[in-house]
Design an enzyme around this catalytic site. Structure first.
Site, PDB file in Angstrom:
ATOM      1  CD  GLU A 286      30.092 -48.645 -10.744  1.00 15.98           C
ATOM      2  OE1 GLU A 286      29.321 -47.695 -10.919  1.00 15.98           O
ATOM      3  OE2 GLU A 286      30.427 -49.028  -9.756  1.00 15.98           O
TER       4      GLU A 286
ATOM      5  CD  GLU B 237      26.601 -44.724 -10.133  1.00 10.76           C
ATOM      6  OE1 GLU B 237      27.465 -44.980  -9.419  1.00 10.76           O
ATOM      7  OE2 GLU B 237      25.399 -44.489  -9.522  1.00 10.76           O
ATOM      8  CG  ASN B 238      31.455 -40.062 -12.133  1.00 12.49           C
ATOM      9  OD1 ASN B 238      30.861 -39.621 -10.997  1.00 12.49           O
ATOM     10  ND2 ASN B 238      32.645 -40.471 -12.168  1.00 12.49           N
TER      11      ASN B 238
ATOM     12  CD  GLU C 137      26.011 -42.589  -5.709  1.00 12.82           C
ATOM     13  OE1 GLU C 137      26.982 -43.256  -6.290  1.00 12.82           O
ATOM     14  OE2 GLU C 137      24.793 -42.860  -5.473  1.00 12.82           O
TER      15      GLU C 137
ATOM     16  N   GLY D 184      34.759 -48.408  -4.722  1.00  9.68           N
ATOM     17  CA  GLY D 184      35.354 -49.385  -5.725  1.00  9.68           C
ATOM     18  C   GLY D 184      35.326 -48.719  -7.065  1.00  9.68           C
TER      19      GLY D 184
HETATM   20  N1  BES Z   1      27.435 -45.618  -6.733  1.00 12.45           N
HETATM   21  C1  BES Z   1      28.304 -46.502  -6.510  1.00 12.45           C
HETATM   22  C2  BES Z   1      29.555 -45.822  -5.858  1.00 12.45           C
HETATM   23  C3  BES Z   1      29.457 -45.345  -4.485  1.00 12.45           C
HETATM   24  C4  BES Z   1      29.454 -46.055  -3.592  1.00 12.45           C
HETATM   25  C5  BES Z   1      29.333 -43.885  -4.471  1.00 12.45           C
HETATM   26  C6  BES Z   1      29.496 -45.485  -2.288  1.00 12.45           C
HETATM   27  C7  BES Z   1      29.168 -43.451  -3.008  1.00 12.45           C
HETATM   28  C8  BES Z   1      29.045 -44.220  -1.945  1.00 12.45           C
HETATM   29  C9  BES Z   1      28.849 -47.616  -7.604  1.00 12.45           C
HETATM   30  O1  BES Z   1      27.903 -47.765  -8.499  1.00 12.45           O
HETATM   31  C10 BES Z   1      28.996 -48.756  -6.670  1.00 12.45           C
HETATM   32  O2  BES Z   1      28.014 -49.320  -6.401  1.00 12.45           O
HETATM   33  N2  BES Z   1      30.414 -49.239  -6.629  1.00 12.45           N
HETATM   34  C11 BES Z   1      30.704 -50.534  -5.876  1.00 12.45           C
HETATM   35  C12 BES Z   1      31.262 -51.473  -6.793  1.00 12.45           C
HETATM   36  C13 BES Z   1      30.065 -52.443  -7.171  1.00 12.45           C
HETATM   37  C14 BES Z   1      30.683 -53.460  -8.451  1.00 12.45           C
HETATM   38  C15 BES Z   1      29.518 -53.183  -6.048  1.00 12.45           C
HETATM   39  C16 BES Z   1      31.702 -50.063  -4.798  1.00 12.45           C
HETATM   40  O3  BES Z   1      32.349 -49.050  -4.849  1.00 12.45           O
HETATM   41  O4  BES Z   1      32.103 -50.953  -4.218  1.00 12.45           O
HETATM   42 ZN    ZN Z   2      26.379 -49.017  -7.898  1.00 13.83          ZN
END
Ligand code: BES
Ligand code: ZN
Length: 998
Positions: free
Chosen positions: A418, A384-385, A245, A381
């Site tokens: 996730e 969610e694969n 992603e 962080g």
């Molecule tokens: N889908 C995102 C991961 C992501 C973030 C992919 C930016 C590509 C670019 C994931 O679900 C997400 O939101 N992760 C957060 C943690 C969450 C608890 C807020 C993150 O990575 O900060």
């Molecule tokens: Zn997210």
């Protein structure tokens, strides 16, 4: 508007300059002067004056794209449209802002890269994908057989591919034996595509595209990449992992890398015999590789229909802990070898969470297994694969001895977030990145619901207010904010919207809607509005709507309007109409309130206008549909009145209010707006802060609103300092936490002024009492929140120079190092920062030594982030250099540099360092959101106009497309700070010196 021939009703908002209309099957009549002359439209229509469409394909929803030849006029202009749908089920037409082919998007800042979505003439339905990573050479080879449907005979197939070499590409039509080889393979670096040209047209119908390719296991934390870890015997090793992603699946295999181009995947991995190999699905076959005794082949079950960005593979060495949820889904948490204990907390949360979501969505988790795995190098962080969720180590692993309360809470939230995506995002996916906020806003909201269910003692919803809600208000008050729904095209623009608006404003407006739909009391107080367009309904309506939405669009893609339609259908409320005002226009309102007592009633005058960080703007005509609720001292926690403010001004009468009672807007701080009370109303509220008869979320909200008003010049900063002093008896963690964030802003503002020493005394005085109450040692029976509060209080006393705290911190660090008394994990952050700030080179060396000995990544990060607290310029410079050394992972570098910006000197040096080392940093992060973070950390804390110009000039010469908006926001912040200082410095200084003399 209503269709002339049947009773279908539509409401539409048009984003200027670009229109995309989704209709159901049937005929669409459009009457809009601009559209009638639109070029794309004329091409499609038989009668330009009265465009007419007959749709021949038969999907449930059809996308018809019209791009007008000139902008459609003022923002939010209404499009006069009538639709007649022969199928009774399909009665809606939607407009969205997703880009269409073949035209490019309108430019946001004048220099957008042109962008086109992939052609639709060839569609993938299944990828049989075989990949073989080489963990020594850092390369991979792959072969894919893509089942496709050729919709329109074409000699060219365009798909996404970046940094991959394609050796062969052939096409074979179904039921044919003859293969067609490509005559040409052309990569387009800018568009991240590859065009496969064939000597003749591929016939319509089913066929197979077979590609052989190779690529690098890169070190950029995107695509298929390598991550370094230390084996239990101390060797450096590498694993191969993925992060796709938003747009990086195309770095691992050529594919239609857009969220709407869903397909199934049959994954096979060829991996070293002794390595763990995981993908989204369960293993169906494992066998040796005849020609290579050191390898084995692992084949996974076919995935559900899904988007490419959710595919994942991991090849490395791991241990795991395993559990099963109430429905028998196997849940595993994979940890570094020898550390499976550290996976237990996340496992507990995950096992509780899956049934919670199943119950909430009324849909079971659809895969047989889910793995949660900690990856040593990870840009975000967590990700969610589907069936294989990847995490930073700090977002998954908990060591009972060495993890802080805050770390535990973070793990619970990230797991909750996730896992929510497994439904909301994976099962139902946004049609285009414009609707990313649907994914992220929703998950960022429901993660709190989930943690509140699993760990009620965290009082997590109060924390939501100080983290997501106030964070979003702060950013969204800027001129350089953006609407929740923002047209995006090129990958750089997509990266940019993984930001506070999509996450925190998204979550906040969903929270407001949830409260609005579910609040029974609201119904009673809303007579005026009920007649207009509302029905009464129950709390469950929000869930019912959610279930409708998920079942209707399962395995499909959606637009924002689809969610509103389902929620509207379940609740009978014009959810679309209300929510469009929050998602399609940027910003939010400030509600100015004044009151008069009339007998036993209080009459409130409420007026909304756009809240601007730089102060009121006369010429803004934005209006929101604001759910407003009102509490009084007789009912502090429950609203006595609720209304929907859909005009500029209104008058509300509240009965049975005594002259001395306070009246407050926004109980629970749920509405996404700020409140500006008349002096009288505010005076009545302040005692209720002091005696804590106002609930914590309300105390916090008043303080935060006042602070923002002071910053924008509407209120005086001295008044806010006085209000802050009313919090000396405060006992709530989250209230303190929010207050602390504002103290940090003031510290940044004042750090270069003569009154800074007095400001430090002010902060010490504020925190002394609560510091004495809490002490250093946990009390019997104290909870999670007390532990976190202690940490904040000690950090502040330490930072602002409280001598007893500094002495104790030094003492405790010595004991910790010598092994006499181990520091409790919750005390380490404040102790490290305090000793470093007031220490010397020796102290710095001690911390470096602790860092090198630390095994738990959380502990390393804690130290790394504290290092920048040092005060001497030479030491700050050492910290900055260290951030780029091989001892710091790229994922952490940005935060080490960020740590150095907590002092005036640190901010200067960090910004200089970022400029000096820009090329290296830029190459390291290749754009992306970590670079945007770095830009934010290193630029936003200045308070002088000349700095704003310096930042602008630098980024003119060194463009960073994924951080473009961040740069503008930073410069705006700098100028706001400069104006604030010019306005209030003298009065703040007077106030602080007067109180210092008392
Ligand atoms: N889908 C995102 C991961 C992501 C973030 C992919 C930016 C590509 C670019 C994931 O679900 C997400 O939101 N992760 C957060 C943690 C969450 C608890 C807020 C993150 O990575 O900060
Ligand atoms: Zn997210």
């Amino acid at each position: 508007m209503t269709c002339a021939r049947c009773c279908c009703v539509m409401h539409m908002l048009v984003v200027p300059g670009y229109v995309r209309i989704l209709t159901g099957l049937g005929k669409t009549y459009l009457r809009h002067p601009s559209l009638a002359s639109a070029c794309a439209l004329r091409h499609l229509t038989r009668q330009p004056a009265r465009p007419y469409f007959r749709v021949s394909q038969a999907p449930f929803l059809l996308h018809l794209a019209f791009v007008p030849s000139r902008p459609l006029g003022p923002s939010h202009s209404q499009l006069t449209t009538t639709t007649h749908c022969p199928l009774p089920r399909v009665t809606k037409a939607f407009i969205s802002t997703s880009p269409a082919r073949p035209d490019s998007l309108p430019s946001r800042m004048g220099q957008k890269k042109p962008f086109e979505r992939l052609p639709q003439d060839v569609n993938p339905t299944n990828y049989a994908l075989r990949l073989q990573p080489d963990l020594d050479k850092f390369t991979f080879t792959g072969k894919e057989v893509i089942s496709v449907q050729v919709q329109k005979a074409t000699g060219k197939v365009v798909l996404n591919s970046v940094d991959i070499t394609i050796a062969t590409a052939t096409f074979r039509a179904e039921n044919e034996t003859k293969e067609l080889s490509t005559s040409d393979i052309q990569f387009n670096k800018e568009n991240e595509t590859v065009t496969l040209s064939f000597p003749s047209d591929l016939p319509t119908g089913a066929g197979e595209l077979t590609l052989e390719f190779a690529g690098e296991l890169n070190d950029k934390m995107k695509g298929f990449y390598r991550s370094k870890y230390t084996s239990p015997d101390g060797q450096d090793r590498f694993c191969a992992v993925t992060q796709f992603e938003a747009t990086d699946a195309r770095r691992a295999f050529p594919c239609w890398d857009e969220p709407a181009r869903k397909a199934t995947f049959d994954v096979t991995l060829v991996v070293p015999k002794d390595r763990v190999a995981l993908s989204n699905m369960n293993v169906v076959e494992e066998k040796p590789v005849p020609s290579r005794s050191d390898l084995r082949e692992v084949r996974y079950a076919r995935t559900p229909v899904m988007s490419t960005y959710l595919l994942a593979f991991v090849v490395g060495e791991y241990d795991y802990v395993e559990g099963r949820d109430a429905d028998g889904v196997t849940v595993r948490v994979y940890t570094p070898v020898g550390k499976s204990e550290q996976g237990k907390f996340a496992l507990e949360v995950a096992v509780k969470t899956l049934p919670f979501y199943k119950e909430y969505f009324k849909i079971p988790y659809p895969l047989p297994k889910i793995d949660l795995i900690a990856i040593a190098d990870f840009a975000a962080g967590a990700m969610e694969n589907w069936g294989l969720v990847t995490y930073r180590e700090t977002a998954l692993l908990i060591d009972p001895e060495n993890s802080s309360s805050h770390a535990k809470q973070w793990v619970a939230l990230v797991v909750g977030h996730e896992l929510a995506h497994q439904w909301f995002g994976n099962l139902v996916t946004m049609e285009w990145w414009t609707h990313l906020w649907l994914n992220e806003g929703f998950a960022s909201w429901i993660e709190y619901l989930c943690v509140d269910f699993c760990l009620p003692e965290y009082d997590i919803w109060t924390q939501f207010v100080s983290t997501d809600y106030t964070g979003a208000l702060k950013l969204d008050a800027l001129k350089n904010s953006h609407p929740i729904e923002v047209p995006v095209g090129h990958p750089d623009e997509v990266d940019e919207i993984f930001d506070t608006i999509s996450y925190s404003k998204g979550a906040s407006v969903i929270r407001m809607l949830h409260d609005f739909i579910g609040d029974e009391d609201f119904r009673k107080g809303m007579n005026l509005y009920l007649t207009k367009f509302m029905f009464t309904f129950l709390f469950q309506d929000f869930r019912k709507g959610m279930n409708l939405y998920l079942t209707k669009f399962m395995y499909k893609n959606t637009f924002t309007e689809d969610l509103w339609a389902s929620l509207g259908e379940a609740s009978g409320k014009p959810v679309d109409k209300i929510m469009s005002t929050w998602t399609k226009q940027m910003g939010f309102p400030v509600l100015e309130v004044s009151a008069t007592q009339e007998g036993t009633s209080r009459v409130l005058k409420i007026k909304q206008s756009k809240f601007c960080a730089e102060g009121p703007s006369e010429d803004d005509s934005s209006l929101w549909m604001v759910p407003v609720s009102i509490s009084t001292s007789q009912s502090p926690a429950t609203a006595v009145k609720t209304l929907l403010l859909d005009q500029r001004e209104t008058t509300v009468t509240i009965d049975n209010v005594k002259p001395d009672d306070w009246v407050k807007l926004n109980p629970g701080t749920v509405g996404f707006y700020r409140t500006q009370y008349s002096a009288e109303m505010l005076d009545r509220l302040l005692p209720a802060i002091k005696d804590q008869s106002l609930p914590p979320r309300d105390r916090l909200g008043i303080q935060n609103d006042l602070f923002a008003l002071a910053k924008s010049g509407v209120a005086s900063t001295v008044d806010i300092l006085r209000v802050m002093e009313a919090f000396v008896n405060e006992s709530n963690y989250t209230v303190w936490s929010d207050l602390s964030a504002n103290i940090a802003s003031l510290a940044t503002l004042l750090s270069g002024t003569d009154c800074y020493p007095q400001f430090k005394l002010f902060v010490q005085d504020l925190f002394k009492l609560v510091g004495e109450k809490l002490g250093w040692e946990p009390k019997d029976g104290e909870g999670h929140l007390d532990a976190m509060l202690r940490s904040i209080v000690l950090s502040h006393l330490g930072k602002y120079g409280h001598q007893a705290t500094i002495a104790e911190a030094n003492q405790r660090l010595e004991e910790h190092i010598s092994g006499t008394r181990t520091l409790a994990a919750d005390l380490r952050g404040p102790v490290y920062a305090t000793v470093l700030r007031h220490g010397d080179e020796k102290t710095y060396e001690k911390l470096l030594d602790l860092l090198r000995k630390a095994d738990l990544h959380e502990e390393k990060v804690r130290i790394l982030r504290s290092l920048g607290s040092v005060s001497q310029p030479e030491l700050i410079q050492r910290v900055l250099e260290f951030a780029l050394s091989s001892e710091v992972r790229s994922q952490d570098t940005v935060f080490v540099i960020g740590g150095a910006t907590s002092s005036l000197k640190g901010r200067e040096l960090a910004w200089k360092f970022v400029q000096d080392r820009w090329d290296e940093l830029h190459t390291r992060y290749q754009g992306g959101f970590l670079l945007a973070r770095l830009v934010q950390f290193s630029t936003s804390g200045f308070v002088e106009e000349v700095r704003a110009r310096e930042v602008e000039d630098f980024f003119k010469l060194h463009p960073a497309p994924a951080a473009e908006r961040t740069v503008q926001q930073s410069c705006e912040n700098i100028r706001l700070n400069a104006a604030w200082l010019a306005r209030d410095a003298a009065s703040i200084s007077d106030y602080l010196s007067t109180r210092a003399r008392l």
